[in-house]
Design a protein around this motif. Structure first.
Motif, PDB file in Angstrom:
ATOM      1  N   THR A  31       0.827  -1.209   0.000  1.00 49.66           N
ATOM      2  CA  THR A  31       0.000   0.000   0.000  1.00 49.66           C
ATOM      3  C   THR A  31       0.868   1.269   0.000  1.00 49.66           C
ATOM      4  O   THR A  31       0.515   2.256  -0.638  1.00 49.66           O
ATOM      5  CB  THR A  31      -0.968   0.025   1.204  1.00 49.66           C
ATOM      6  OG1 THR A  31      -0.310  -0.487   2.364  1.00 49.66           O
ATOM      7  CG2 THR A  31      -2.199  -0.811   0.927  1.00 49.66           C
ATOM      8  N   GLY A  32       2.027   1.216   0.685  1.00 49.54           N
ATOM      9  CA  GLY A  32       2.913   2.391   0.701  1.00 49.54           C
ATOM     10  C   GLY A  32       3.380   2.734  -0.717  1.00 49.54           C
ATOM     11  O   GLY A  32       3.335   3.897  -1.128  1.00 49.54           O
ATOM     12  N   ASP A  33       3.810   1.718  -1.482  1.00 48.48           N
ATOM     13  CA  ASP A  33       4.259   1.948  -2.869  1.00 48.48           C
ATOM     14  C   ASP A  33       3.107   2.495  -3.721  1.00 48.48           C
ATOM     15  O   ASP A  33       3.288   3.405  -4.532  1.00 48.48           O
ATOM     16  CB  ASP A  33       4.760   0.644  -3.514  1.00 48.48           C
ATOM     17  CG  ASP A  33       6.073   0.139  -2.900  1.00 48.48           C
ATOM     18  OD1 ASP A  33       6.720   0.909  -2.155  1.00 48.48           O
ATOM     19  OD2 ASP A  33       6.440  -1.024  -3.165  1.00 48.48           O
ATOM     20  N   LEU A  63      -9.623   4.756   2.377  1.00 49.11           N
ATOM     21  CA  LEU A  63      -8.785   4.905   1.182  1.00 49.11           C
ATOM     22  C   LEU A  63      -7.982   3.642   0.903  1.00 49.11           C
ATOM     23  O   LEU A  63      -7.986   3.129  -0.224  1.00 49.11           O
ATOM     24  CB  LEU A  63      -7.815   6.087   1.328  1.00 49.11           C
ATOM     25  CG  LEU A  63      -8.356   7.494   1.190  1.00 49.11           C
ATOM     26  CD1 LEU A  63      -7.195   8.485   1.243  1.00 49.11           C
ATOM     27  CD2 LEU A  63      -9.132   7.677  -0.118  1.00 49.11           C
ATOM     28  N   VAL A  64      -7.302   3.124   1.917  1.00 48.53           N
ATOM     29  CA  VAL A  64      -6.438   1.964   1.664  1.00 48.53           C
ATOM     30  C   VAL A  64      -7.247   0.689   1.429  1.00 48.53           C
ATOM     31  O   VAL A  64      -6.863  -0.144   0.607  1.00 48.53           O
ATOM     32  CB  VAL A  64      -5.359   1.738   2.751  1.00 48.53           C
ATOM     33  CG1 VAL A  64      -4.271   2.771   2.659  1.00 48.53           C
ATOM     34  CG2 VAL A  64      -5.933   1.707   4.136  1.00 48.53           C
ATOM     35  N   VAL A  65      -8.368   0.555   2.124  1.00 51.01           N
ATOM     36  CA  VAL A  65      -9.215  -0.622   1.888  1.00 51.01           C
ATOM     37  C   VAL A  65      -9.703  -0.613   0.440  1.00 51.01           C
ATOM     38  O   VAL A  65      -9.707  -1.643  -0.242  1.00 51.01           O
ATOM     39  CB  VAL A  65     -10.402  -0.661   2.885  1.00 51.01           C
ATOM     40  CG1 VAL A  65     -11.462  -1.668   2.460  1.00 51.01           C
ATOM     41  CG2 VAL A  65      -9.904  -0.969   4.296  1.00 51.01           C
ATOM     42  N   ASP A  84       2.001  -6.160   1.788  1.00 55.17           N
ATOM     43  CA  ASP A  84       3.128  -5.515   2.479  1.00 55.17           C
ATOM     44  C   ASP A  84       2.650  -4.148   2.960  1.00 55.17           C
ATOM     45  O   ASP A  84       2.372  -3.260   2.166  1.00 55.17           O
ATOM     46  CB  ASP A  84       4.291  -5.439   1.466  1.00 55.17           C
ATOM     47  CG  ASP A  84       5.406  -4.459   1.833  1.00 55.17           C
ATOM     48  OD1 ASP A  84       5.313  -3.764   2.859  1.00 55.17           O
ATOM     49  OD2 ASP A  84       6.370  -4.394   1.049  1.00 55.17           O
ATOM     50  N   GLY A  85       2.494  -4.006   4.288  1.00 55.68           N
ATOM     51  CA  GLY A  85       2.036  -2.727   4.840  1.00 55.68           C
ATOM     52  C   GLY A  85       0.520  -2.610   4.933  1.00 55.68           C
ATOM     53  O   GLY A  85      -0.007  -1.527   5.166  1.00 55.68           O
ATOM     54  N   PHE A  86      -0.189  -3.680   4.787  1.00 52.07           N
ATOM     55  CA  PHE A  86      -1.642  -3.726   4.927  1.00 52.07           C
ATOM     56  C   PHE A  86      -2.010  -5.112   5.443  1.00 52.07           C
ATOM     57  O   PHE A  86      -1.439  -6.083   4.968  1.00 52.07           O
ATOM     58  CB  PHE A  86      -2.329  -3.492   3.572  1.00 52.07           C
ATOM     59  CG  PHE A  86      -3.841  -3.537   3.657  1.00 52.07           C
ATOM     60  CD1 PHE A  86      -4.570  -2.378   3.854  1.00 52.07           C
ATOM     61  CD2 PHE A  86      -4.528  -4.751   3.576  1.00 52.07           C
ATOM     62  CE1 PHE A  86      -5.969  -2.424   3.959  1.00 52.07           C
ATOM     63  CE2 PHE A  86      -5.914  -4.798   3.685  1.00 52.07           C
ATOM     64  CZ  PHE A  86      -6.632  -3.643   3.867  1.00 52.07           C
ATOM     65  N   PRO A  87      -2.945  -5.251   6.370  1.00 45.06           N
ATOM     66  CA  PRO A  87      -3.649  -4.226   7.138  1.00 45.06           C
ATOM     67  C   PRO A  87      -2.777  -3.638   8.253  1.00 45.06           C
ATOM     68  O   PRO A  87      -1.920  -4.290   8.793  1.00 45.06           O
ATOM     69  CB  PRO A  87      -4.822  -4.990   7.739  1.00 45.06           C
ATOM     70  CG  PRO A  87      -4.370  -6.398   7.837  1.00 45.06           C
ATOM     71  CD  PRO A  87      -3.408  -6.613   6.713  1.00 45.06           C
ATOM     72  N   ARG A  88      -3.051  -2.385   8.583  1.00 42.63           N
ATOM     73  CA  ARG A  88      -2.283  -1.661   9.580  1.00 42.63           C
ATOM     74  C   ARG A  88      -3.130  -1.185  10.741  1.00 42.63           C
ATOM     75  O   ARG A  88      -2.609  -0.556  11.659  1.00 42.63           O
ATOM     76  CB  ARG A  88      -1.706  -0.427   8.917  1.00 42.63           C
ATOM     77  CG  ARG A  88      -0.218  -0.477   8.705  1.00 42.63           C
ATOM     78  CD  ARG A  88       0.029   0.705   7.860  1.00 42.63           C
ATOM     79  NE  ARG A  88       1.290   1.301   7.974  1.00 42.63           N
ATOM     80  CZ  ARG A  88       2.250   1.130   7.060  1.00 42.63           C
ATOM     81  NH1 ARG A  88       2.113   0.280   6.093  1.00 42.63           N
ATOM     82  NH2 ARG A  88       3.338   1.811   7.152  1.00 42.63           N
TER      83      ARG A  88
END
Ligand code: AP5
Ligand code: ZN
Ligand code: ZN
Length: 216
Positions: A31-33, A63-65, A84-88
């Protein structure tokens, strides 16, 4: 396999992902990328995410979901994936469970990159990335063949805006407050495997790929 990588900033998620991906032909969703790409191309998503990212705070769950729900539709993600980086946050974890339930699948393993906070500043401030592929390097621990250039494409490397000691403090705070409960959430389901993320990268890899507990 359906894997989740969780760990604080600089713990090595982005470094190990391509290796696991190549070994098992999974799709890698970071998600970061994806958010950094959206910020760089000034999409509506990027405009909404930019401020929180620069401050080292989490972007809103909705947003990320939304990005993950969309990405999981890709044909390449049907056989398996690495998140990678989800879920947070616990809310993101619950939403992910709902998404996967609809598709009739579930998470197999959560790899927890266990590492002491004290090591992370040096990793973060020495990192250089190749923005279009997400490959990361480190001036001391993983130097590129040619200084300042990506090994594969030769394109220039950049430093992330949030890779400063000051922003790292907020990112770590977000990790301890909001993301550690996610590890607890999956521990209750009995699917967490701890990785010794403070070891050199090759040793972390061999733990990833050969530890039977992780894969079965
Ligand atoms: P994100 O991009 O996910 O950043 P992060 O979680 O802070 O993790 P990093 O990418 O910094 O660390 P990494 O573990 O990948 O480390 P790496 O392998 O590169 O998120 C950025 C922002 O986006 C968030 O702050 C938030 O605002 C937003 N966001 C993203 N997802 C979100 C979500 N789900 N919900 C809400 N907001 C979200 O390694 C670091 C360095 O160390 C490299 O230089 C590497 O070469 C080196 N290194 C790696 N392993 C080793 C080793 N074993 N020994 C020595 N050096 C090593
Ligand atoms: Zn990363
Ligand atoms: Zn903590």
């Amino acid at each position: 396999k359906r894997l989740i990588l969780v760990g604080p900033p600089g713990s090595g998620k982005g470094t190990q992902s391509p290796i696991i991906k190549d070994e098992y032909c999974l799709c890698h969703l970071a998600t970061g990328d994806m958010l950094r790409a959206a910020v760089a191309s000034k999409t509506p998503l990027g405009i909404k995410a930019k401020e929180a990212m620069e401050k080292g705070e989490l972007v809103s769950d909705d947003l990320v979901v939304g990005i993950i729900d969309e990405a999981l539709k890709k044909p390449s993600c049907q056989k398996g994936f690495i998140l990678d980086g989800f879920p947070r946050t616990v809310v993101q974890a619950q939403k992910l469970d709902e998404m996967l339930e609809k598709r009739g699948v579930k998470v197999d393993k959560v790899l927890n990159f266990a590492i002491d906070d004290a090591i992370l500043e040096e990793r973060i401030t020495g990192r250089w990335i190749h923005p279009s592929s997400g490959r990361s390097y480190h001036t001391k621990f993983a130097p590129p063949k040619v200084p300042g250039a990506d090994d594969v494409t030769g394109e220039p490397l950049i430093q992330r805006k949030d890779d400063t000691a000051a922003v790292l403090k907020s990112r770590l705070e977000a990790f301890h407050k909001q993301t550690e409960p996610v590890i607890e959430y999956y521990s209750k389901k009995g699917i967490v495997a701890n990785l010794p993320a403070e070891k050199p990268p090759q040793e972390v890899t061999s733990e990833d790929l050969t530890n039977q507990d992780i894969w079965f």
